[in-house]
Write an enzyme that holds these catalytic residues in place. Structure first.
Site, PDB file in Angstrom:
ATOM      1  N   ARG A  60       0.946  -1.381   0.140  1.00 12.66           N
ATOM      2  CA  ARG A  60      -0.098  -0.045   0.106  1.00 12.66           C
ATOM      3  C   ARG A  60       0.916   1.070   0.019  1.00 12.66           C
ATOM      4  NH1 ARG A  60      -2.189   2.184   4.463  1.00 12.66           N
ATOM      5  NH2 ARG A  60      -2.320   0.536   5.354  1.00 12.66           N
ATOM      6  N   TYR A  98     -16.822  14.246 -15.967  1.00  9.98           N
ATOM      7  CA  TYR A  98     -17.284  13.015 -15.628  1.00  9.98           C
ATOM      8  C   TYR A  98     -18.130  12.611 -14.497  1.00  9.98           C
ATOM      9  CZ  TYR A  98     -17.166   8.049 -14.209  1.00  9.98           C
ATOM     10  OH  TYR A  98     -17.296   6.866 -13.679  1.00  9.98           O
ATOM     11  N   ASP A 141      -7.951  16.607 -15.025  1.00  4.06           N
ATOM     12  CA  ASP A 141      -8.298  15.103 -15.627  1.00  4.06           C
ATOM     13  C   ASP A 141      -7.835  15.269 -16.894  1.00  4.06           C
ATOM     14  OD1 ASP A 141      -9.416  12.974 -16.488  1.00  4.06           O
ATOM     15  OD2 ASP A 141     -10.795  12.885 -15.157  1.00  4.06           O
TER      16      ASP A 141
HETATM   17  C1  PLP Z   1     -12.681  11.604 -17.661  1.00  3.73           C
HETATM   18  C2  PLP Z   1     -12.865  10.552 -16.781  1.00  3.73           C
HETATM   19  N1  PLP Z   1     -12.142  10.503 -15.382  1.00  3.73           N
HETATM   20  C3  PLP Z   1     -12.185   9.727 -14.651  1.00  3.73           C
HETATM   21  C4  PLP Z   1     -13.048   8.622 -14.848  1.00  3.73           C
HETATM   22  C5  PLP Z   1     -13.246   7.421 -13.552  1.00  3.73           C
HETATM   23  O1  PLP Z   1     -12.168   6.420 -13.768  1.00  3.73           O
HETATM   24  P1  PLP Z   1     -12.186   4.955 -13.310  1.00  3.73           P
HETATM   25  O2  PLP Z   1     -13.370   4.371 -14.061  1.00  3.73           O
HETATM   26  O3  PLP Z   1     -10.967   4.306 -13.660  1.00  3.73           O
HETATM   27  O4  PLP Z   1     -12.450   5.024 -11.690  1.00  3.73           O
HETATM   28  C6  PLP Z   1     -13.872   8.168 -15.898  1.00  3.73           C
HETATM   29  C7  PLP Z   1     -14.380   7.012 -16.084  1.00  3.73           C
HETATM   30  O5  PLP Z   1     -15.267   6.908 -16.873  1.00  3.73           O
HETATM   31  C8  PLP Z   1     -13.540   9.218 -16.878  1.00  3.73           C
HETATM   32  O6  PLP Z   1     -14.120   9.154 -17.922  1.00  3.73           O
END
Ligand code: PLP
Length: 393
Positions: free
Chosen positions: A58, A111, A182
């Protein structure tokens, strides 16, 4: 050991191998929860330097480090971390930096899982103000003296809007806040946000980074002093990545540049062709001449990726009809794999939004999202053409 120990002891201890002198070309899977605490490690722990040694998976593991190191290098970052999922990476960053009483300015078109977590943050006492990714004035208005972080996606879902990364990072810094993005959709092959002033980059590695739709994982990259608090959050919240998953991620990353090259060319070719089809109302893709933010796409992106937003004539009924007629594009929620996928935001990422909320984000009836894979572009076009030609408009 064989002569003096009984079977129960042998079963546990016999056959153990020290790391070989020969050097494997591929980083092995260190499928171990813990590591020997040699005397020098014990001394380091006493000196408060536990993080410099492998002790417990971890806290860190060589297979995780191989994947994290690759992502950091690709993002041009000093440090990187990998996580059990993109959501573990996102929640660890947000919880590492935000506490009750702080303010977060976040883009409206995030998202869905991230938007959901922002509501939880609000219930925990973090104030959240949303802004429109494409509207710098709305971002400026969202800032307050207590704003700690500005959060956005560099290419949005599902309409692949291009964020003005440098301008938003500058706004954040003027307000004394961190700029966090992101970068899942463009990947570092197409966009490197740290070079435009961003402080921390997050990925859902489940998408393009791993690239084969077979691992759930996440990543964070940035300067070491900004990644350190996120590592502490990872330890506390426990979203660490399993070594076997890390190995798969690292293997996937080896072909990221090659795959993105094909996603970029396939994406552009299909987006340009879709615009010419009479059953299509509108196509959203960064490098289309019809994109009002084409200048930003040219400034920030090396390629548009395989993500295409699409609105067909005839609304949601026609879109659902098309969805189910496609043969090479599988109907699925995720994106970024080698195989082409199609989804309807109405049924997936934006299912919990009202029709008005979707309309506010530009997701009008008939909207579909394509994740164009690395197959032959002609085959994919013929699949789309057959489905579009047969829907009722
Ligand atoms: C732009 C974006 N960020 C984060 C995520 C979340 O990622 P995870 O499904 O790997 O937890 C997604 C999932 O679809 C996503 O499209």
């Amino acid at each position: 050991m064989n002569t003096k120990h009984k079977p129960a002891t042998l079963a546990v201890h016999a056959g153990k191998q020290a790391p070989p002198d020969s050097r494997p070309i591929s980083t092995p899977i260190y499928q171990t929860a813990n590591f020997f605490l040699d005397e020098d490690v014990q001394a380091a722990i006493q000196d408060g330097k536990r993080g410099e040694h492998y002790t417990y998976t971890r806290y860190g593991n060589p297979t995780q480090a191989a994947a994290a190191g690759k992502i950091a290098a690709l993002e041009g970052a000093e440090a990187g971390l990998v996580f059990a999922s993109g959501m573990a990476a996102i929640t660890s960053v947000l919880l590492a930096y935000l506490k009750p009483g702080d303010h977060l300015a976040a883009a409206r078109d995030l998202y869905g899982g991230t938007s959901g977590f922002l509501q939880r943050l609000e219930s925990m006492g973090v104030a959240v103000t949303l802004f429109d990714t494409e509207d710098l004035e709305s971002a400026r208005r969202a800032l307050r003296p207590d704003t700690r972080m500005v959060y956005f996606e560099t290419l949005t879902n599902p309409l692949v809007r291009v964020a003005d990364t440098e301008a938003l990072a500058r706004l954040a810094h003027e307000a004394g806040a961190l700029a966090v993005v992101d970068n899942t959709f463009p990947t570092p092959i197409n966009h490197r946000p740290l070079e435009w002033g961003v402080d921390l980059v997050i990925h859902s590695g489940s998408k393009y980074l791993n690239g084969h739709s077979d691992v759930i994982c996440g990543a964070v990259a940035g300067p070491a002093d900004k990644v350190q608090p996120v590592w502490k959050a990872l330890l506390q919240f426990g979203g660490c990545m399993d070594p076997t998953a890390a190995w798969h991620l690292e293997r996937g990353l080896k072909t990221l540049a090659l795959r993105m090259e094909r996603h970029n060319t396939n994406g552009l070719e299909l987006a340009s062709w879709l615009e010419t089809h009479p059953a299509v109302d509108q196509v959203f893709y960064p490098f289309l001449a019809s994109n009002p933010r084409l200048d930003l796409a040219r400034r920030y992106l090396a390629g548009g990726s395989g993500m295409i937003g699409l609105r067909v004539k005839g609304g949601d009924t026609a879109a659902m009809d098309m969805l189910n007629r496609l043969e090479l594009f599988s109907v699925a929620t995720s994106l970024g794999g080698v195989e082409s996928l199609v989804s309807m935001p109405l049924l997936t990422s934006h299912a919990l939004f009202s029709a008005e909320e979707r309309a506010r984000l530009g997701i009008l009836p008939g909207t579909l999202r394509l994740s164009v894979g690395i197959e032959d572009a002609g085959d994919l076009r013929r699949d789309l053409e057959a489905a579009l030609n047969s829907i009722n408009r």
